[in-house]
Motif scaffolding. Structure first.
Motif, PDB file in Angstrom:
ATOM      1  N   THR A 403     -17.362 -13.823  -0.596  1.00  0.00           N
ATOM      2  CA  THR A 403     -16.825 -15.123  -1.038  1.00  0.00           C
ATOM      3  C   THR A 403     -16.342 -15.038  -2.482  1.00  0.00           C
ATOM      4  O   THR A 403     -15.253 -15.518  -2.820  1.00  0.00           O
ATOM      5  N   VAL A 404     -17.155 -14.425  -3.335  1.00  0.00           N
ATOM      6  CA  VAL A 404     -16.784 -14.332  -4.753  1.00  0.00           C
ATOM      7  C   VAL A 404     -15.542 -13.446  -4.907  1.00  0.00           C
ATOM      8  O   VAL A 404     -14.627 -13.762  -5.687  1.00  0.00           O
ATOM      9  N   LYS A 405     -15.497 -12.372  -4.139  1.00  0.00           N
ATOM     10  CA  LYS A 405     -14.335 -11.469  -4.212  1.00  0.00           C
ATOM     11  C   LYS A 405     -13.056 -12.243  -3.850  1.00  0.00           C
ATOM     12  O   LYS A 405     -12.058 -12.181  -4.547  1.00  0.00           O
ATOM     13  N   ARG A 406     -13.135 -12.988  -2.763  1.00  0.00           N
ATOM     14  CA  ARG A 406     -11.967 -13.765  -2.329  1.00  0.00           C
ATOM     15  C   ARG A 406     -11.605 -14.838  -3.371  1.00  0.00           C
ATOM     16  O   ARG A 406     -10.429 -15.055  -3.686  1.00  0.00           O
ATOM     17  N   TYR A 407     -12.619 -15.468  -3.913  1.00  0.00           N
ATOM     18  CA  TYR A 407     -12.371 -16.522  -4.907  1.00  0.00           C
ATOM     19  C   TYR A 407     -11.677 -15.928  -6.133  1.00  0.00           C
ATOM     20  O   TYR A 407     -10.712 -16.495  -6.655  1.00  0.00           O
ATOM     21  N   ASN A 408     -12.147 -14.773  -6.558  1.00  0.00           N
ATOM     22  CA  ASN A 408     -11.516 -14.118  -7.706  1.00  0.00           C
ATOM     23  C   ASN A 408     -10.064 -13.724  -7.407  1.00  0.00           C
ATOM     24  O   ASN A 408      -9.209 -13.751  -8.293  1.00  0.00           O
ATOM     25  N   GLU A 409      -9.793 -13.379  -6.162  1.00  0.00           N
ATOM     26  CA  GLU A 409      -8.394 -13.078  -5.775  1.00  0.00           C
ATOM     27  C   GLU A 409      -7.531 -14.323  -5.932  1.00  0.00           C
ATOM     28  O   GLU A 409      -6.414 -14.280  -6.436  1.00  0.00           O
ATOM     29  N   LEU A 410      -8.076 -15.469  -5.491  1.00  0.00           N
ATOM     30  CA  LEU A 410      -7.324 -16.731  -5.602  1.00  0.00           C
ATOM     31  C   LEU A 410      -7.072 -17.077  -7.069  1.00  0.00           C
ATOM     32  O   LEU A 410      -5.998 -17.547  -7.438  1.00  0.00           O
ATOM     33  N   VAL A 411      -8.115 -16.825  -7.896  1.00  0.00           N
ATOM     34  CA  VAL A 411      -7.973 -17.085  -9.338  1.00  0.00           C
ATOM     35  C   VAL A 411      -6.840 -16.214  -9.885  1.00  0.00           C
ATOM     36  O   VAL A 411      -5.964 -16.699 -10.619  1.00  0.00           O
ATOM     37  N   ALA A 412      -6.846 -14.934  -9.508  1.00  0.00           N
ATOM     38  CA  ALA A 412      -5.814 -14.011 -10.001  1.00  0.00           C
ATOM     39  C   ALA A 412      -4.431 -14.437  -9.535  1.00  0.00           C
ATOM     40  O   ALA A 412      -3.450 -14.361 -10.282  1.00  0.00           O
TER      41      ALA A 412
END
Ligand code: FAD
Length: 509
Positions: A403-412
């Motif tokens: 979840t955090v990995k995906r969230y960080n992708e969205l942030v990027a």
């Protein structure tokens, strides 16, 4: 499915059966006034005080020994305080948004009564208090998906004033009305519990039978009106099951003593039509830490489940819909204080819960202290790694990492294509220590009651008005449905003030 509106209910719940009549020999006294107000919360006290002000002989009875006043915020649409600050609400937009949020299941005329008279009631309260108050207007939440209207007021007694016992909020508002009511010669009987209403042969409600502080029954007769101001039914499990099943789901409840829907029951026994279910619950995300913010929210499986850029009531309800929906977490990393500070002024309102920091400028030390308290109380966790954090949260480690990995992708990417959160609120979770704050839904009140017209006269199941019977506040139906609209915080107190003005006009004229 049970319906409680203009048709006969199916039998089954204990509250459907009226209590046995009290024998005349047990009724020790009859007390008569023009207005008998049953319930001395904000609605009963404000309406009672206004009736007295309009020259009506009024008795307020309340079953509790002491005042019950859970509130901090008071809505008033376009008050003079707002005018001084150059703030104005577009009333038509507010009404339209309210209707949308209520699935159009509300009485529009009652909604407009609140919109058009809340400021008047609020001004009268300020006038009664004189110059001993400080009044603030709450900074409203502003977002592309959801915005609050900026008409929420806070009242505080000035430091050097000794006029009232209470320093602010709902208690102060209630005290202002109670003091005015008593000073104008009103009669208030606490520890006096209305058991049922009485009607004459023509079908007019004439009063009630009440159990008084000395353990004896008395008859209260209202020659002009008997007014139900008894609050909501959130403390009655059977009524909750019948009228508001979703309200039974939160694991926690901020309880007020004795809000057992007595007014709704008494009205029902007297032939009133009640609001159709589902009654609108106030379910706020106040359980556990009570803080959510705009950070990543994950459920008990460690998965993201919502656009976090929304109001607290919506968060609560979405959390309830999750597997094991009693709580969820907000997750962030070591830069959270900078991220909060940077967004504080633009979010406003509920975006900056906990309640302790609402209305203030961002206070770093206080927020840190609040966080530490959450951690000490076991309502928040801190860890150097996400794996360790997941273990403390008791969520599957691999899910949280994913979840955090995906969230960080969205942030990027700068674009939340998964849930549509505004880009400004996407903040990465990269560098420890990492935090998880536990929050969950908590039931406060349930809004549903006896159907009334704009004179606040109760309507019968036969669609005819019940002479002599009125309802205000949460005992009155019509203005809320489906879900509590936090469009304008403090609207319950605001409604109480608006209805107080209206009821007194109706009865005095
Ligand atoms: C934690 C919390 C925070 C809240 N914050 C806010 C806020 O900031 N702003 C806001 O607008 N709203 C707020 N609310 C909601 C608000 O408190 C209620 O909606 C409001 O008090 C309703 O007013 P009322 O007068 O209709 O009922 P109540 O305030 O519930 O008063 C009803 C009164 O009737 C009496 N009564 C009941 N049955 C009988 C009987 N049979 N005989 C005699 N007396 C009886 C009770 O003792 C009580 O005193 C909050 C609620 C909670 C739980």
């Amino acid at each position: 499915m049970k319906f409680y509106s203009n048709r006969a209910p199916k039998k089954g719940y204990s509250w459907e059966t009226p209590p046995e009549k009290i024998a005349e020999t047990e009724i020790v006294e009859t007390l008569t006034a023009e207005v008998i107000m049953i319930g001395g919360g904000i609605s009963g006290l404000a309406a009672g005080a206004r009736c007295r002000y309009r020259g009506l002989d009024t008795i307020i009875i309340d079953k509790n020994k002491t005042m019950q006043a859970l509130a901090g915020q008071i809505a008033a649409v376009n008050s003079r305080v707002m005018a001084e600050k150059g703030i104005e609400i577009d009333k038509k937009m507010l009404a339209a948004d309210w209707l949308k949020m209520s699935g159009s299941r509300v009485q529009e005329d009652l909604l407009w009564l609140f919109i058009n008279r809340s400021a008047e009631g609020f001004h009268w309260m300020l006038d009664l208090a004189g110059d001993c108050l400080e009044v603030g207007v709450y900074e409203a939440y502003k977002g592309p998906m959801f915005s609050e209207y900026p008409g929420t007021h806070h009242i505080f007694q000035k430091r050097d004033s000794k006029k009232y016992k209470h320093w602010g909020g709902g208690f102060l508002a209630c005290e202002i009305f109670e003091k005015a009511f008593l000073e104008m010669g009103g009669t208030l009987h606490r520890s006096t519990y209305a058991v049922y209403l009485e009607k004459d042969e023509a079908g007019r409600v004439t009063g009630c039978i009440a159990m008084c502080e000395d353990g004896k029954y008395r008859r209260y007769v209202g020659t002009k009106a008997v007014v139900l101001a008894t609050g909501d039914c959130s403390d009655d499990p059977e009524m909750m099951e019948a009228f508001c099943p979703i309200g039974t789901r939160p694991g926690q409840q901020v309880k007020r003593k004795g809000n057992t829907g007595d007014g709704q029951k008494m009205a029902y026994w007297a032939g009133a039509a009640l609001d159709n279910p589902e009654w609108a619950p106030t379910i706020h995300a106040l359980a556990y830490s009570g803080y959510q913010g705009f950070f990543l929210h994950v459920n008990r499986l460690g998965k993201r489940f919502m656009n976090e850029d929304t109001w607290m009531q919506a968060k609560s309800v979405r959390c309830l819909m999750q597997p094991g929906g009693d709580f969820a977490y907000s997750v962030w990393d070591s830069k959270y204080l900078d991220e909060m500070a940077d967004r504080f002024s633009e979010l406003g309102g509920q975006g900056m819960m906990p309640l302790s920091v609402v209305g203030d400028s961002f206070n770093r030390e206080r927020m840190e202290a609040v966080m530490q308290k959450y951690i000490d109380d076991g309502n928040a966790f801190v860890a150097d790694t996400l794996e360790e954090l997941a273990e403390k949260m008791e969520v599957p480690v691999e899910n949280l990492l994913k979840t955090v990995k995906r969230y960080n992708e969205l942030v990027a990417m700068g674009d939340d294509v998964d849930f549509g959160k505004r880009t400004r609120l996407l903040t990465s979770i990269e560098k420890g220590p990492f935090y998880a704050c536990k929050w969950g839904p908590s039931l406060l009140d349930v809004f549903g009651g006896a159907q009334v017209d704009t004179n606040l006269n109760v309507i019968g199941a036969d669609a005819k008005n019940i002479p002599g019977l009125y309802a205000v506040g949460n005992a009155a139906g019509g203005m809320y449905a489906v879900d509590y609209p936090l469009l304008l915080n403090g609207n319950s107190y605001g409604r109480a003030l608006a209805y107080a003005m209206q009821l007194a006009d109706v009865l005095a004229e």
